[in-house]
Write an enzyme that holds these catalytic residues in place. Structure first.
Site, PDB file in Angstrom:
ATOM      1  N   LYS A 120     -11.396  -7.665 -15.115  1.00 38.12           N
ATOM      2  CA  LYS A 120      -9.976  -7.738 -15.476  1.00 38.12           C
ATOM      3  C   LYS A 120      -9.758  -8.495 -16.784  1.00 38.12           C
ATOM      4  CE  LYS A 120      -7.943  -6.725 -11.040  1.00 38.12           C
ATOM      5  NZ  LYS A 120      -9.115  -6.542 -10.175  1.00 38.12           N
TER       6      LYS A 120
HETATM    7  C1  LIG Z   1      -9.474  -5.442  -9.453  1.00 40.23           C
HETATM    8  C2  LIG Z   1     -10.885  -5.247  -9.060  1.00 40.23           C
HETATM    9  C3  LIG Z   1     -11.388  -3.985  -8.641  1.00 40.23           C
HETATM   10  C4  LIG Z   1     -10.487  -2.772  -8.478  1.00 40.23           C
HETATM   11  O1  LIG Z   1     -10.026  -2.249  -9.707  1.00 40.23           O
HETATM   12  P1  LIG Z   1      -8.783  -1.244  -9.744  1.00 40.23           P
HETATM   13  O2  LIG Z   1      -8.454  -1.104 -11.174  1.00 40.23           O
HETATM   14  O3  LIG Z   1      -7.680  -1.911  -8.958  1.00 40.23           O
HETATM   15  O4  LIG Z   1      -9.211   0.038  -9.108  1.00 40.23           O
HETATM   16  C5  LIG Z   1     -12.736  -3.868  -8.356  1.00 40.23           C
HETATM   17  N1  LIG Z   1     -13.554  -4.939  -8.429  1.00 40.23           N
HETATM   18  C6  LIG Z   1     -13.120  -6.155  -8.824  1.00 40.23           C
HETATM   19  C7  LIG Z   1     -14.079  -7.278  -8.863  1.00 40.23           C
HETATM   20  C8  LIG Z   1     -11.778  -6.361  -9.158  1.00 40.23           C
HETATM   21  O5  LIG Z   1     -11.349  -7.566  -9.535  1.00 40.23           O
END
Ligand SMILES: *Cc1c(COP(=O)(O)O)cnc(C)c1O
Length: 474
Positions: A120
């Protein structure tokens, strides 16, 4: 480039106009009017570019209301080796998203070397710098209000800490995040960051945020904003690393690759879909879910059936524990030929807690490369152990979901790239369970649990959070 709503009843807007908002006024999600196309000659030119130059080559085709020199400066400031420094030994931080070869035609794309050890950061760091720029230009301020169970909140806080014109109010369930996640967030001493530990669970935090946002008068008066996963700025930033990963494992543009994406809200894999629509030679986009398999069910049956929070499992890949996939509407808009009346009809049932069935369109899915699979706790533990034994690499639980499903879709001569969405250090307990030992942690983060913590405790009470915001803002 103008942005239109998937529901077709909102005016088309420019990038900066949608940057600070969430849903379009008609309840839809924004997408570019058309997808810019990258030709074979373009790809050849982009191959070998440094990450920031690649990001500019892609984003400048989608953002045309920020002067090119300013956009370039924002991107250069965001994608620096110092920001994405938590690489594994032997990796080069200047790659920003280095690839790690596991075996022939099987790779990890390491997206989690930023400040909070999850992918993220890739988008949120850019969003933080874009917010600061747009707010300064328009003389506006914003108060970001969010709820987090861990990854999103920390990524938002590290992206917005110390930024002018922005305050962050982040609700989290008291004592429910991991010790590491809690320490990451609560040890921030920046004056514009407010951590609020709510006596309740994650859904209570989210309900409080919703209640505040639904009070239109309060929202306008106190300039309440959000940085949730439907934000177009986040999606667009994520498109870049699909290109970077593709170039890293191919040497000419006739080659195709597949990506496996640990998925929850469909934001990450939606960026892969957009990269593919722009002409990146992607064979398959593998949607990997955990026990919360609403997306796997859709791609196998054509039925989209959000589960509701009471039917959402708490798993050992908690950042994928979703009841509905907030970005999914973006893909469906393309799947139904960008017919917004069809999208409105489908979501008329979803928005009141129902489901839809578009089985007749299943035969169209191969045109978009989508396949899917799911994973459970036992699979994750086994996959972490296998990766450790076979490749001497420790992966986190979310990445394990991605690898488990990736192995079900490998094809001869097509490289499979698994997106690494978090570093194992972020989910220590699960790693100890799988491997019997703690994962290694970036040296700079040793001992963060012992740092002084700054947070306020609060009951599950909407009046209190409103009063808290009023006090801090005035
Ligand atoms: C947010 C997140 C996901 C999921 O990603 P999306 O964009 O919501 O599909 C997967 N793994 C981790 C570690 C995350 O923080």
């Amino acid at each position: 480039m103008k942005y239109i709503s998937t529901r077709g009843l909102s005016p088309a807007l420019s990038f900066s106009e949608i940057l600070l908002g969430g849903l379009a006024p008609d309840g839809g999600l924004y997408l570019p009017e058309t997808y810019p196309q990258f030709t074979d000659a373009d790809l050849t030119r982009m191959r070998g570019m440094q990450y920031a130059d690649l990001a500019f080559a892609i984003l400048s085709r989608l953002i045309d209301d920020i002067p090119a020199a300013d956009l370039k400066a924002i991107i250069d400031k965001t994608y620096r080796a110092e920001v994405y420094a938590y690489t594994r030994p032997g990796q080069n931080a200047t790659d920003i998203t280095p690839t790690l070869k596991l075996e022939n035609n099987l790779y990890l794309l390491c997206l989690s070397n930023g400040p909070t050890l999850a992918f993220k950061d890739m988008a949120m760091q850019l969003l933080g710098n874009l917010f600061e720029y747009v707010l300064a230009k328009t003389g506006k301020t914003t108060n970001i209000l969010g709820a987090t169970s861990g990854d999103t909140g920390s990524a938002a806080e590290y992206a917005l800490r110390g930024k002018k014109g922005v305050r962050v109010f982040m609700l989290s369930p008291n004592k429910k995040m991991s010790r590491f996640q809690t320490a990451q967030m609560f040890s921030l001493q920046d004056e514009n960051i407010y951590n609020i530990a709510v006596d309740g669970v994650f859904d209570d935090c989210q309900d409080m945020v919703k209640a505040v946002s639904n009070d239109a008068e309060f929202k306008a008066k106190y300039k309440i904003g959000a940085v949730n996963s439907i934000n177009w700025g986040r999606i667009v930033a994520q498109v870049v690393y699909y290109f970077k990963g593709y170039f890293a494992v191919t040497d000419h543009n006739a080659q195709h690759v597949s990506f496996s994406v640990p998925s929850g809200n469909f934001g990450n894999v939606c960026a892969g879909h957009i990269a593919r629509m722009m002409g990146l030679p992607i064979d398959k986009l593998v949607v990997a879910t955990n026990e919360n398999d609403v997306l796997d069910e859709f791609f196998k049956t054509g039925v989209y059936r959000p589960r509701g929070s009471a039917n959402t499992y708490h798993t050992s890949s908690p950042s994928m524990d979703i009841s509905k996939a907030s970005n999914f509407e973006r893909f469906i808009f393309d799947l139904v030929g960008r017919d917004s009346s069809k999208v409105r009809a489908l979501w008329a049932t979803v928005d009141v807690g129902g489901a839809f069935d578009i089985k007749p369109l299943l035969n169209k899915l191969p045109d978009y490369g989508f396949v899917s699979g799911s994973s459970n706790h036992a699979h994750r533990m086994q996959t972490i152990r296998d990766a450790h034994q076979k490749y001497a690499v420790t992966i986190d639980t979310h990445t394990a979901d991605g690898l488990k499903v990736a192995l079900e879709y490998r094809e001869v001569n097509i490289p499979m790239i698994v997106l690494e969405t978090a570093l194992p250090a972020k989910f220590e307990d699960a790693i100890v369970e799988a491997l019997g030992a703690l994962p290694s942690r970036p040296a700079a983060l040793n001992g963060i649990e012992a740092l002084p913590q700054r947070f306020d405790l609060m009951d599950f009470d909407v009046t209190k959070i409103k009063q808290y915001i009023v006090d801090k803002v005035s």
